[in-house]
Design a protein around this motif. Structure first.
Motif, PDB file in Angstrom:
ATOM      1  N   GLU A  89       0.835  -1.205   0.000  1.00  0.00           N
ATOM      2  CA  GLU A  89       0.000   0.000   0.000  1.00  0.00           C
ATOM      3  C   GLU A  89       0.869   1.255   0.000  1.00  0.00           C
ATOM      4  N   SER A  90       2.005   1.201   0.690  1.00  0.00           N
ATOM      5  CA  SER A  90       2.914   2.350   0.663  1.00  0.00           C
ATOM      6  C   SER A  90       3.528   2.518  -0.724  1.00  0.00           C
ATOM      7  N   LEU A  91       3.837   1.384  -1.387  1.00  0.00           N
ATOM      8  CA  LEU A  91       4.386   1.455  -2.744  1.00  0.00           C
ATOM      9  C   LEU A  91       3.394   2.053  -3.729  1.00  0.00           C
ATOM     10  N   ASN A  92       2.115   1.924  -3.422  1.00  0.00           N
ATOM     11  CA  ASN A  92       1.085   2.490  -4.288  1.00  0.00           C
ATOM     12  C   ASN A  92       1.020   4.006  -4.165  1.00  0.00           C
ATOM     13  N   ARG A  93       1.737   4.554  -3.181  1.00  0.00           N
ATOM     14  CA  ARG A  93       1.701   5.996  -2.918  1.00  0.00           C
ATOM     15  C   ARG A  93       3.084   6.641  -2.937  1.00  0.00           C
ATOM     16  N   LEU A  94       4.140   5.824  -2.853  1.00  0.00           N
ATOM     17  CA  LEU A  94       5.504   6.342  -2.775  1.00  0.00           C
ATOM     18  C   LEU A  94       6.384   5.700  -3.831  1.00  0.00           C
ATOM     19  N   PRO A  95       7.483   6.374  -4.221  1.00  0.00           N
ATOM     20  CA  PRO A  95       8.509   5.700  -5.010  1.00  0.00           C
ATOM     21  C   PRO A  95       9.126   4.561  -4.216  1.00  0.00           C
ATOM     22  N   PRO A  98      12.255   5.467  -1.414  1.00  0.00           N
ATOM     23  CA  PRO A  98      11.845   6.004  -0.119  1.00  0.00           C
ATOM     24  C   PRO A  98      11.024   5.024   0.720  1.00  0.00           C
ATOM     25  N   ALA A  99      10.154   4.249   0.080  1.00  0.00           N
ATOM     26  CA  ALA A  99       9.333   3.289   0.825  1.00  0.00           C
ATOM     27  C   ALA A  99      10.213   2.263   1.538  1.00  0.00           C
ATOM     28  N   VAL A 100      11.181   1.707   0.832  1.00  0.00           N
ATOM     29  CA  VAL A 100      12.064   0.713   1.431  1.00  0.00           C
ATOM     30  C   VAL A 100      12.959   1.353   2.486  1.00  0.00           C
ATOM     31  N   THR A 101      13.372   2.590   2.250  1.00  0.00           N
ATOM     32  CA  THR A 101      14.226   3.289   3.223  1.00  0.00           C
ATOM     33  C   THR A 101      13.514   3.455   4.558  1.00  0.00           C
ATOM     34  N   VAL A 102      12.263   3.904   4.529  1.00  0.00           N
ATOM     35  CA  VAL A 102      11.498   4.065   5.767  1.00  0.00           C
ATOM     36  C   VAL A 102      11.230   2.703   6.399  1.00  0.00           C
ATOM     37  N   GLU A 103      10.859   1.710   5.590  1.00  0.00           N
ATOM     38  CA  GLU A 103      10.596   0.368   6.113  1.00  0.00           C
ATOM     39  C   GLU A 103      11.837  -0.231   6.772  1.00  0.00           C
ATOM     40  N   PHE A 104      13.004   0.108   6.259  1.00  0.00           N
ATOM     41  CA  PHE A 104      14.253  -0.480   6.750  1.00  0.00           C
ATOM     42  C   PHE A 104      14.565  -0.076   8.187  1.00  0.00           C
ATOM     43  N   GLY A 138       7.943  15.040   2.173  1.00  0.00           N
ATOM     44  CA  GLY A 138       6.537  14.694   1.996  1.00  0.00           C
ATOM     45  C   GLY A 138       5.626  15.831   2.410  1.00  0.00           C
ATOM     46  N   SER A 139       5.962  16.525   3.512  1.00  0.00           N
ATOM     47  CA  SER A 139       5.106  17.612   3.982  1.00  0.00           C
ATOM     48  C   SER A 139       5.123  18.789   3.019  1.00  0.00           C
ATOM     49  N   GLN A 140       6.126  18.866   2.186  1.00  0.00           N
ATOM     50  CA  GLN A 140       6.209  19.943   1.204  1.00  0.00           C
ATOM     51  C   GLN A 140       5.696  19.511  -0.157  1.00  0.00           C
ATOM     52  N   GLY A 141       5.001  18.384  -0.194  1.00  0.00           N
ATOM     53  CA  GLY A 141       4.398  17.942  -1.439  1.00  0.00           C
ATOM     54  C   GLY A 141       5.229  16.969  -2.229  1.00  0.00           C
ATOM     55  N   GLY A 142       6.429  16.616  -1.740  1.00  0.00           N
ATOM     56  CA  GLY A 142       7.269  15.715  -2.508  1.00  0.00           C
ATOM     57  C   GLY A 142       6.868  14.260  -2.363  1.00  0.00           C
ATOM     58  N   LEU A 143       6.441  13.854  -1.152  1.00  0.00           N
ATOM     59  CA  LEU A 143       6.066  12.473  -0.895  1.00  0.00           C
ATOM     60  C   LEU A 143       4.741  12.429  -0.155  1.00  0.00           C
ATOM     61  N   ASN A 144       3.991  11.376  -0.395  1.00  0.00           N
ATOM     62  CA  ASN A 144       2.682  11.210   0.220  1.00  0.00           C
ATOM     63  C   ASN A 144       2.834  10.910   1.714  1.00  0.00           C
ATOM     64  N   PRO A 145       2.309  11.750   2.611  1.00  0.00           N
ATOM     65  CA  PRO A 145       2.464  11.513   4.049  1.00  0.00           C
ATOM     66  C   PRO A 145       1.858  10.188   4.504  1.00  0.00           C
ATOM     67  N   PHE A 146       0.682   9.829   3.968  1.00  0.00           N
ATOM     68  CA  PHE A 146       0.064   8.563   4.357  1.00  0.00           C
ATOM     69  C   PHE A 146       0.901   7.385   3.862  1.00  0.00           C
ATOM     70  N   GLY A 147       1.524   7.551   2.713  1.00  0.00           N
ATOM     71  CA  GLY A 147       2.416   6.507   2.212  1.00  0.00           C
ATOM     72  C   GLY A 147       3.605   6.309   3.129  1.00  0.00           C
ATOM     73  N   LEU A 148       4.153   7.415   3.648  1.00  0.00           N
ATOM     74  CA  LEU A 148       5.261   7.319   4.602  1.00  0.00           C
ATOM     75  C   LEU A 148       4.822   6.615   5.885  1.00  0.00           C
ATOM     76  N   LEU A 149       3.602   6.909   6.333  1.00  0.00           N
ATOM     77  CA  LEU A 149       3.074   6.263   7.536  1.00  0.00           C
ATOM     78  C   LEU A 149       2.908   4.755   7.319  1.00  0.00           C
ATOM     79  N   LEU A 150       2.423   4.376   6.143  1.00  0.00           N
ATOM     80  CA  LEU A 150       2.266   2.959   5.823  1.00  0.00           C
ATOM     81  C   LEU A 150       3.623   2.256   5.759  1.00  0.00           C
ATOM     82  N   ALA A 151       4.619   2.931   5.193  1.00  0.00           N
ATOM     83  CA  ALA A 151       5.967   2.350   5.144  1.00  0.00           C
ATOM     84  C   ALA A 151       6.530   2.172   6.551  1.00  0.00           C
TER      85      ALA A 151
END
Length: 308
Positions: A89-95, A98-104, A138-151
């Motif tokens: 679900e995070s991959l559906n919202r993030l590159p 970044p998704a793997v970086t946060v998950e790591f 993400g807060s500046q529009g670069g990445l989806n905040p909910f996607g970061l939360l899911l990651a």
């Protein structure tokens, strides 16, 4: 699964790198199926195909297992399903990078948990700074905040997965526990997978894609890791695993045509360096304990099968 004789002839570092590349490019390939069956549908297909293969190979039995062991397997399967679902679900919202970086951060937290070394505070600060850099973007529009939360949720579940995999692995022979956990995880994902995928899950092309995700993201990397770990030192294993966020970013660029912004690249490097630094520091401490008479583990506690 790879043939044992051929893979044993290759250096373990090569096997592990191939496994890391396989799991991250598998995640990139899974992303291409989201539009047809949704993240939950892809997770369902991945778990179904992977469990069918492992069940056929291992033929695990429930008889003779204690209630505690069965509960551990059940928890393992539930965490495995939720971990993969939240990550997709995070991959559906993030590159992918970044998704793997946060998950790591999940396995990195397990590696550092309980440590009282002052140097570990540096690695925590470095990794935390990398994630904060992504969140700021993400807060500046670069990445989806909910996607970061899911990651981040996927990372927390990865940490739980690591701890449960050690419990299940110690009470099961070979891949028996994983096979049962995958089967249970597939059952858990049926409602959400069918709700998102619907009749598209029965299309031959989609089923073939799901099989490809299962092979790339589960069967190939896990089997290669098992073979590599027989001949690879814990420190080398941890260092190679630290490359996962960078490999994920590369897969996103090559497969999904995702752009790698400077802020994202810096954040990924910060997390990779923190993970590598933790591994090197832990290996030195283990060597010191070994020279003092205690035997260091052959496999780092902070790592688990490549099923993220």
């Amino acid at each position: 699964m790879p043939a044992r004789g051929r893979t044993d002839a290759l250096p373990p570092q090569v096997l592990l790198l191939v496994g890391i590349i396989s799991v991250q490019f598998g995640a990139a390939f899974a992303n291409t199926l989201f539009a047809e069956v949704g993240p939950a549908g892809v997770v369902l297909m991945r778990l179904v195909f992977a469990s069918l293969v492992l069940l056929a190979l291992t033929r695990p039995r429930l008889a003779g297992r204690s209630r505690r062991d069965l509960l551990a397997v059940a928890g393992f399967g539930l965490v495995l399903a939720c971990m993969n679902w939240s990550f997709y679900e995070s991959l559906n919202r993030l590159p992918l990078g970044p998704a793997v970086t946060v998950e790591f951060i999940g396995p990195l937290a397990v590696a550092i948990a309980g440590s009282r070394r002052l140097l570990d505070l540096l690695w925590v600060a470095l990794a935390g700074g990398g994630v904060a850099l992504l969140a700021l973007g993400g807060s500046q529009g670069g990445l989806n905040p909910f996607g970061l939360l899911l990651a981040a949720l996927a990372g927390a579940l990865w940490a739980a997965y690591i701890l449960l995999s050690q419990r299940v692995g110690s009470s099961s022979a070979g891949l028996d526990g994983l096979a049962l956990a995958l089967a249970l995880g597939a059952l858990v994902m049926v409602p959400a997978g069918v709700a998102q995928g619907g009749s598209e899950l029965l299309r031959p092309g989609v089923l073939l894609g799901g099989l490809g995700v299962a092979v790339l993201s589960t069967l190939v990397p896990y089997s290669l890791e098992l073979i590599a770990l027989r001949r690879l030192a814990a420190a080398a294993f941890g260092l190679l695993m630290s490359l996962e966020p960078a490999v994920a970013a590369m897969a996103g660029v090559l497969v999904l045509d995702q752009q790698l912004m400077l802020r994202t690249a810096v954040a990924i490097v910060m997390v990779v360096v923190a993970s590598a630094g933790t591994t090197i520091d832990a290996s030195r401490s283990a060597a010191q304990r070994g020279s003092a008479g205690s035997r260091p583990d052959s496999r780092p506690d902070s790592q688990a099968p490549l099923l993220g």
